[in-house]
Design an enzyme around this catalytic site. Structure first.
Site, PDB file in Angstrom:
ATOM      1  N   CYS A 141      -6.398  -9.208   4.239  1.00  0.00           N
ATOM      2  CA  CYS A 141      -5.891 -10.544   4.573  1.00  0.00           C
ATOM      3  C   CYS A 141      -7.010 -11.507   4.951  1.00  0.00           C
ATOM      4  O   CYS A 141      -6.837 -12.726   4.880  1.00  0.00           O
ATOM      5  CB  CYS A 141      -4.906 -10.443   5.733  1.00  0.00           C
ATOM      6  SG  CYS A 141      -3.581  -9.254   5.467  1.00  0.00           S
ATOM      7  N   SER A 173       3.218  -4.951  -4.903  1.00  0.00           N
ATOM      8  CA  SER A 173       2.484  -5.437  -6.072  1.00  0.00           C
ATOM      9  C   SER A 173       2.148  -4.259  -6.968  1.00  0.00           C
ATOM     10  O   SER A 173       1.618  -3.242  -6.507  1.00  0.00           O
ATOM     11  CB  SER A 173       1.198  -6.151  -5.634  1.00  0.00           C
ATOM     12  OG  SER A 173       0.530  -6.688  -6.749  1.00  0.00           O
ATOM     13  N   HIS A 183      -0.083  -3.642  -9.207  1.00  0.00           N
ATOM     14  CA  HIS A 183      -1.455  -3.179  -9.424  1.00  0.00           C
ATOM     15  C   HIS A 183      -1.885  -2.169  -8.368  1.00  0.00           C
ATOM     16  O   HIS A 183      -2.821  -1.402  -8.570  1.00  0.00           O
ATOM     17  CB  HIS A 183      -2.420  -4.369  -9.451  1.00  0.00           C
ATOM     18  CG  HIS A 183      -2.793  -4.902  -8.100  1.00  0.00           C
ATOM     19  ND1 HIS A 183      -1.981  -5.761  -7.388  1.00  0.00           N
ATOM     20  CD2 HIS A 183      -3.878  -4.688  -7.325  1.00  0.00           C
ATOM     21  CE1 HIS A 183      -2.558  -6.048  -6.238  1.00  0.00           C
ATOM     22  NE2 HIS A 183      -3.710  -5.419  -6.168  1.00  0.00           N
ATOM     23  N   GLN A 195       0.809  -1.213   0.000  1.00  0.00           N
ATOM     24  CA  GLN A 195       0.000   0.000   0.000  1.00  0.00           C
ATOM     25  C   GLN A 195       0.846   1.267   0.000  1.00  0.00           C
ATOM     26  O   GLN A 195       0.408   2.309  -0.493  1.00  0.00           O
ATOM     27  CB  GLN A 195      -0.927   0.011   1.225  1.00  0.00           C
ATOM     28  CG  GLN A 195      -1.999  -1.058   1.223  1.00  0.00           C
ATOM     29  CD  GLN A 195      -3.134  -0.740   0.263  1.00  0.00           C
ATOM     30  OE1 GLN A 195      -3.087   0.225  -0.487  1.00  0.00           O
ATOM     31  NE2 GLN A 195      -4.158  -1.572   0.268  1.00  0.00           N
TER      32      GLN A 195
END
Length: 308
Positions: free
Chosen positions: A168, A42, A44, A25
């Site tokens: 999560c 990540s 994306h 994030q």
């Protein structure tokens, strides 16, 4: 909420423990400080291509993949590099980093608007997370007497895609271990993420539809009505059998009868839902009641509440 990575890294280094940082994030907003050992992210998350992961191994850190490996990918994973996707991931990260400072200030103002106005618009709401040490585009709050999944569906019908709990645990029915560790209300949790370019009009429309969505879900779950001044006399202790009932039903059942209990009397809630261990104390704090504690029971646990 941003974590003190640098301080934790020093403590880990002194103990000889490698530290893995999940920067999924935060990486779009700037570098992660500290002498961590490994870092993952990540693409994306910052608008890059899906399916591209980032692994950073600090020099001097011994690293080996537990699974099969060969000479490709420096021995870290078998397969062939997707060069176009890797280049796109790096280019997109550079692009968002170039605008991060200005966009951070703009989104922080919008999330602060949500943090301030949601408790004013919706009764029985707890905004969670540090007020300042947090990412600019994410805000989380929990609504009492609301099922998180039901609220997500209601908001989706209004054109808003939000999340509940933590990413999560989004595919499970257990309460978020993150919220549990924070000791905050886990039921009716909403996590709002504002992507780059989110407009002020989008936020205002979200704030306009949220009260109706929460009220609709509460009505569907038969949430207790507003308190009355007079309470019916009852025995010293009441017992609520909420075994087999999932969040937020144990809390709703407790709220329905609390006004019938004389001041000083207690309510014993029997529940086997893990979320009750967190939500009942949080409810007591929000409602100004005394949480006596948890006691063992033949099935599940007994949560004792004293009316004050």
């Amino acid at each position: 909420t941003e974590q003190p990575v640098a301080e934790v890294a020093e403590a880990c280094r002194a103990a000889g423990v490698p530290l893995l940082v999940d920067a999924a994030q935060s990486l779009a907003w700037g570098p992660v400080e500290g002498n961590w050992s490994l870092l993952t992210a990540s693409a994306h998350k910052w608008g890059g291509p899906s399916g591209v992961g980032l692994l950073v191994v600090r020099k001097g850190v011994r690293f080996a993949v537990p699974g099969p490996a060969d000479e490709r990918e420096s021995g870290r994973q078998p397969g062939f590099e997707n060069i176009p996707a890797i280049v796109a991931a790096a280019a997109s990260l550079r692009a968002v980093r170039a605008e991060a400072a200005a966009e951070s200030a703009r989104l922080r103002e919008l999330t602060e608007r949500i943090r301030t106005r949601v408790p004013q618009l919706v009764p029985d709401v707890e905004v969670v997370g540090h007020p300042d040490q947090r990412l600019p585009g994410i805000v989380t709050f929990s609504c009492l007497y609301v099922d998180g999944e039901a609220l997500l569906h209601a908001l989706d019908g209004e054109g808003f895609s939000v999340s509940s709990g933590s990413s999560c645990t989004s595919s499970t029915l257990t309460p978020s271990h993150v919220l549990k560790a924070m000791g905050v209300l886990s039921e009716g949790n909403v996590r709002v993420s504002l992507p780059f370019g989110t407009s002020e009009e989008d936020v205002e429309r979200f704030l306009s539809v949220l009260p109706g969505a929460v009220a609709s879900v509460r009505e569907h779950l038969h949430t207790p009505a507003a308190r009355t001044e007079a309470a019916a006399p009852a025995e010293e202790e009441r017992v609520i059998d909420a075994l087999g009932k999932r969040c937020p039903l144990p809390v709703i059942e407790l709220a329905k009868i609390i006004d019938e209990v004389p001041v000083g009397g207690t309510v014993r809630v029997l529940a086997d839902d893990e979320a009750a261990r967190l939500d009942i104390p949080a409810w007591c704090e929000m409602r100004g009641q005394e949480y006596v504690g948890e006691e063992p029971a033949e099935v599940g646990s007994a949560y004792v509440v004293r009316r004050v």
